[in-house]
Design a protein around this motif. Structure first.
Motif, PDB file in Angstrom:
ATOM      1  N   GLY A  13     149.017-123.362 -12.190  1.00 14.59           N
ATOM      2  CA  GLY A  13     148.759-124.651 -11.555  1.00 14.59           C
ATOM      3  C   GLY A  13     148.310-125.785 -12.456  1.00 14.59           C
ATOM      4  O   GLY A  13     147.956-126.871 -11.982  1.00 14.59           O
ATOM      5  N   GLY A  15     150.153-127.465 -14.486  1.00 11.48           N
ATOM      6  CA  GLY A  15     151.192-128.492 -14.584  1.00 11.48           C
ATOM      7  C   GLY A  15     152.265-128.203 -15.627  1.00 11.48           C
ATOM      8  O   GLY A  15     152.975-129.119 -16.062  1.00 11.48           O
ATOM      9  N   LYS A  16     152.430-126.935 -15.988  1.00  7.48           N
ATOM     10  CA  LYS A  16     153.456-126.576 -16.993  1.00  7.48           C
ATOM     11  C   LYS A  16     154.852-126.985 -16.528  1.00  7.48           C
ATOM     12  O   LYS A  16     155.623-127.577 -17.270  1.00  7.48           O
ATOM     13  N   SER A  17     155.156-126.640 -15.257  1.00  8.41           N
ATOM     14  CA  SER A  17     156.493-126.964 -14.749  1.00  8.41           C
ATOM     15  C   SER A  17     156.665-128.468 -14.615  1.00  8.41           C
ATOM     16  O   SER A  17     157.723-129.012 -14.947  1.00  8.41           O
ATOM     17  N   SER A  18     155.629-129.149 -14.150  1.00  9.37           N
ATOM     18  CA  SER A  18     155.716-130.606 -13.960  1.00  9.37           C
ATOM     19  C   SER A  18     155.944-131.317 -15.293  1.00  9.37           C
ATOM     20  O   SER A  18     156.764-132.236 -15.383  1.00  9.37           O
ATOM     21  N   TYR A  28     159.147-136.364 -11.484  1.00 13.02           N
ATOM     22  CA  TYR A  28     157.858-135.718 -11.250  1.00 13.02           C
ATOM     23  C   TYR A  28     157.924-134.856  -9.989  1.00 13.02           C
ATOM     24  O   TYR A  28     158.336-135.328  -8.931  1.00 13.02           O
ATOM     25  N   VAL A  29     157.534-133.593 -10.143  1.00  9.20           N
ATOM     26  CA  VAL A  29     157.558-132.666  -9.008  1.00  9.20           C
ATOM     27  C   VAL A  29     156.172-132.649  -8.364  1.00  9.20           C
ATOM     28  O   VAL A  29     155.201-132.203  -8.972  1.00  9.20           O
ATOM     29  N   GLU A  30     156.103-133.113  -7.141  1.00  7.26           N
ATOM     30  CA  GLU A  30     154.820-133.233  -6.440  1.00  7.26           C
ATOM     31  C   GLU A  30     154.375-131.876  -5.873  1.00  7.26           C
ATOM     32  O   GLU A  30     153.191-131.528  -5.900  1.00  7.26           O
ATOM     33  N   TYR A  32     153.885-127.769  -5.256  1.00 11.61           N
ATOM     34  CA  TYR A  32     153.509-126.668  -6.141  1.00 11.61           C
ATOM     35  C   TYR A  32     154.227-125.400  -5.721  1.00 11.61           C
ATOM     36  O   TYR A  32     153.995-124.869  -4.642  1.00 11.61           O
ATOM     37  N   THR A  35     155.690-120.615 -10.695  1.00 11.14           N
ATOM     38  CA  THR A  35     156.872-120.216 -11.483  1.00 11.14           C
ATOM     39  C   THR A  35     156.847-118.730 -11.792  1.00 11.14           C
ATOM     40  O   THR A  35     155.779-118.175 -12.079  1.00 11.14           O
ATOM     41  N   GLY A  60     152.045-118.858 -14.854  1.00 17.14           N
ATOM     42  CA  GLY A  60     150.606-118.892 -15.140  1.00 17.14           C
ATOM     43  C   GLY A  60     149.869-117.937 -14.226  1.00 17.14           C
ATOM     44  O   GLY A  60     148.807-117.421 -14.562  1.00 17.14           O
ATOM     45  N   ASN A 116     146.445-131.583 -19.457  1.00 10.90           N
ATOM     46  CA  ASN A 116     147.278-132.294 -18.475  1.00 10.90           C
ATOM     47  C   ASN A 116     146.433-132.813 -17.295  1.00 10.90           C
ATOM     48  O   ASN A 116     145.265-132.487 -17.164  1.00 10.90           O
ATOM     49  N   LYS A 117     147.055-133.636 -16.463  1.00 11.02           N
ATOM     50  CA  LYS A 117     146.481-134.250 -15.261  1.00 11.02           C
ATOM     51  C   LYS A 117     145.416-135.285 -15.618  1.00 11.02           C
ATOM     52  O   LYS A 117     144.430-135.449 -14.900  1.00 11.02           O
ATOM     53  N   ASP A 119     145.499-138.259 -15.336  1.00 14.07           N
ATOM     54  CA  ASP A 119     145.457-139.367 -14.354  1.00 14.07           C
ATOM     55  C   ASP A 119     144.409-139.122 -13.266  1.00 14.07           C
ATOM     56  O   ASP A 119     143.973-140.062 -12.598  1.00 14.07           O
ATOM     57  N   ALA A 148     151.759-135.530 -16.256  1.00  7.40           N
ATOM     58  CA  ALA A 148     153.153-135.302 -15.857  1.00  7.40           C
ATOM     59  C   ALA A 148     153.549-136.343 -14.819  1.00  7.40           C
ATOM     60  O   ALA A 148     154.692-136.782 -14.775  1.00  7.40           O
TER      61      ALA A 148
HETATM   62  N1  LIG Z   1     147.938-135.724 -10.475  1.00  7.26           N
HETATM   63  C1  LIG Z   1     148.662-134.864 -11.190  1.00  7.26           C
HETATM   64  N2  LIG Z   1     149.125-133.733 -10.623  1.00  7.26           N
HETATM   65  C2  LIG Z   1     149.865-132.901 -11.401  1.00  7.26           C
HETATM   66  C3  LIG Z   1     150.151-133.178 -12.751  1.00  7.26           C
HETATM   67  N3  LIG Z   1     150.894-132.164 -13.240  1.00  7.26           N
HETATM   68  C4  LIG Z   1     151.070-131.303 -12.231  1.00  7.26           C
HETATM   69  N4  LIG Z   1     150.454-131.742 -11.105  1.00  7.26           N
HETATM   70  C5  LIG Z   1     150.451-131.063  -9.798  1.00  7.26           C
HETATM   71  O1  LIG Z   1     149.807-129.806  -9.929  1.00  7.26           O
HETATM   72  C6  LIG Z   1     150.458-128.811  -9.146  1.00  7.26           C
HETATM   73  C7  LIG Z   1     150.863-127.634 -10.013  1.00  7.26           C
HETATM   74  O2  LIG Z   1     151.820-128.094 -10.947  1.00  7.26           O
HETATM   75  P1  LIG Z   1     152.896-127.087 -11.615  1.00  7.26           P
HETATM   76  O3  LIG Z   1     153.641-127.878 -12.623  1.00  7.26           O
HETATM   77  O4  LIG Z   1     153.669-126.378 -10.586  1.00  7.26           O
HETATM   78  O5  LIG Z   1     151.903-126.053 -12.335  1.00  7.26           O
HETATM   79  P2  LIG Z   1     152.296-124.785 -13.219  1.00  7.26           P
HETATM   80  O6  LIG Z   1     151.381-124.768 -14.390  1.00  7.26           O
HETATM   81  O7  LIG Z   1     153.730-124.801 -13.508  1.00  7.26           O
HETATM   82  O8  LIG Z   1     151.921-123.590 -12.245  1.00  7.26           O
HETATM   83  P3  LIG Z   1     152.476-122.045 -12.355  1.00  7.26           P
HETATM   84  O9  LIG Z   1     153.946-122.098 -12.400  1.00  7.26           O
HETATM   85  O10 LIG Z   1     151.955-121.362 -11.130  1.00  7.26           O
HETATM   86  O11 LIG Z   1     151.864-121.444 -13.566  1.00  7.26           O
HETATM   87  C8  LIG Z   1     151.656-129.509  -8.480  1.00  7.26           C
HETATM   88  O12 LIG Z   1     151.321-129.863  -7.165  1.00  7.26           O
HETATM   89  C9  LIG Z   1     151.867-130.750  -9.330  1.00  7.26           C
HETATM   90  O13 LIG Z   1     152.424-131.809  -8.606  1.00  7.26           O
HETATM   91  C10 LIG Z   1     149.649-134.379 -13.318  1.00  7.26           C
HETATM   92  O14 LIG Z   1     149.830-134.705 -14.497  1.00  7.26           O
HETATM   93  N5  LIG Z   1     148.911-135.186 -12.493  1.00  7.26           N
END
Ligand SMILES: Nc1nc2c(ncn2[C@@H]2O[C@H](COP(=O)(O)OP(=O)(O)OP(=O)(O)O)[C@@H](O)[C@H]2O)c(=O)[nH]1
Ligand SMILES: [Mg+2]
Length: 239
Positions: A13, A15-18, A28-30, A32, A35, A60, A116-117, A119, A148
């Motif tokens: 969670g 934000g790796k995928s984002s 940007y993928v909102e 969750y 992966t 993750g 990340n995040k 913002d 992201a």
């Molecule tokens: N505000 C904000 N939200 C983010 C950002 N990056 C990711 N998110 C949110 O965080 C949540 C998880 O993002 P993912 O990219 O799916 O996280 P992940 O690390 O790939 O998670 P896993 O695949 O489970 O390991 C999603 O709802 C995204 O929209 C960011 O830079 N800012």
């Protein structure tokens, strides 16, 4: 075109995928959706060189991490991602980095540290200084705070790790070339045929080829100067 395999690692969670999808597709993928494992390709030009990037977006969440060892083995560069809103995600990266260094059996592995995040100002629990401290503990691994959502420092992070891979490959190739020259020189000396004349020629050649190789590196990416590597990556890069 050169192939560069980059692996994105970090806790669930963060934000790796984002970050990956923002870099590859510019969206940007909102939502969750945890992966299991996703692979992306992107062709970009870095420092005048066409690069074919293969990016592995990894799991993750613990129940999907069984493949980790395998993809660390095959990766050339690593993006280690935590979230500035999640203290544990930074702690988890310490063990992940240890795992990368152990599997690669090297202290010199191309990588960047990503907070990340950035913002999410109200939810932030980790400061820029927390990231800088870890980056310094890791021998000044380049550090970026990213978003992201707003594509802040996303391209920069990927380009940085590819540049590190390029520099490492250039150094390995230069060393191989030098060893070949030395072997050639030794073989000639052992054969005893007009050894002193030949050695002089080869030394001249070695000099010339080393200079050419340095010049090439200077003109392509400016990472080397007078045979010494300039530090292309800043220690800490923040938004
Ligand atoms: N505000 C904000 N939200 C983010 C950002 N990056 C990711 N998110 C949110 O965080 C949540 C998880 O993002 P993912 O990219 O799916 O996280 P992940 O690390 O790939 O998670 P896993 O695949 O489970 O390991 C999603 O709802 C995204 O929209 C960011 O830079 N800012
Ligand atoms: Mg994911």
């Amino acid at each position: 075109m050169r192939d560069y395999k980059v692996v994105v690692l970090g806790a669930g969670g963060v934000g790796k995928s984002s970050v990956t999808v923002q870099f590859v597709q510019g969206v940007y993928v909102e939502s969750y959706d945890p992966t299991i494992e996703d692979s992306y390709r992107k062709q970009i030009e870095i420092d005048g060189r066409a690069c074919d990037l293969e990016i592995l977006d990894t799991a993750g969440v613990a129940q999907f991490t069984a493949m980790r060892e395998l993809y660390i083995k095959s990766g050339k560069g690593f993006l280690l991602v935590y979230s500035v809103t999640d203290e544990n995600s930074l702690k988890e990266l310490l063990a992940l980095r240890e795992q990368v260094l152990r599997i690669k059996d090297s202290d010199n592995v191309p990588m960047v540290l990503i907070g990340n995040k950035c913002d999410l100002k109200d939810d932030r629990v980790l400061s820029i200084e927390d990231g800088i401290k870890v980056s310094q503990d890791w021998g000044c691994v380049p550090f970026y705070e990213t978003s992201a959502m707003y594509k802040t420092n996303v391209d920069e992070s990927f380009i940085d790790v590819v540049r590190q891979i390029m520099r490492k490959e250039a150094a390995i190739n230069a060393e191989k070339k030098q060893q070949k020259q030395l072997q050639k020189q030794n073989a000639l000396e052992n054969s005893g045929v007009n050894a002193s004349e030949n050695t002089k020629d080869i030394n001249d050649d070695t000099d010339k080829s080393a200079k050419t190789s340095r010049n090439k590196q200077n003109s392509s990416n400016g990472e080397f100067e007078d045979g010494k590597e300039k530090s292309g990556s800043k220690c800490c890069v923040i938004m």
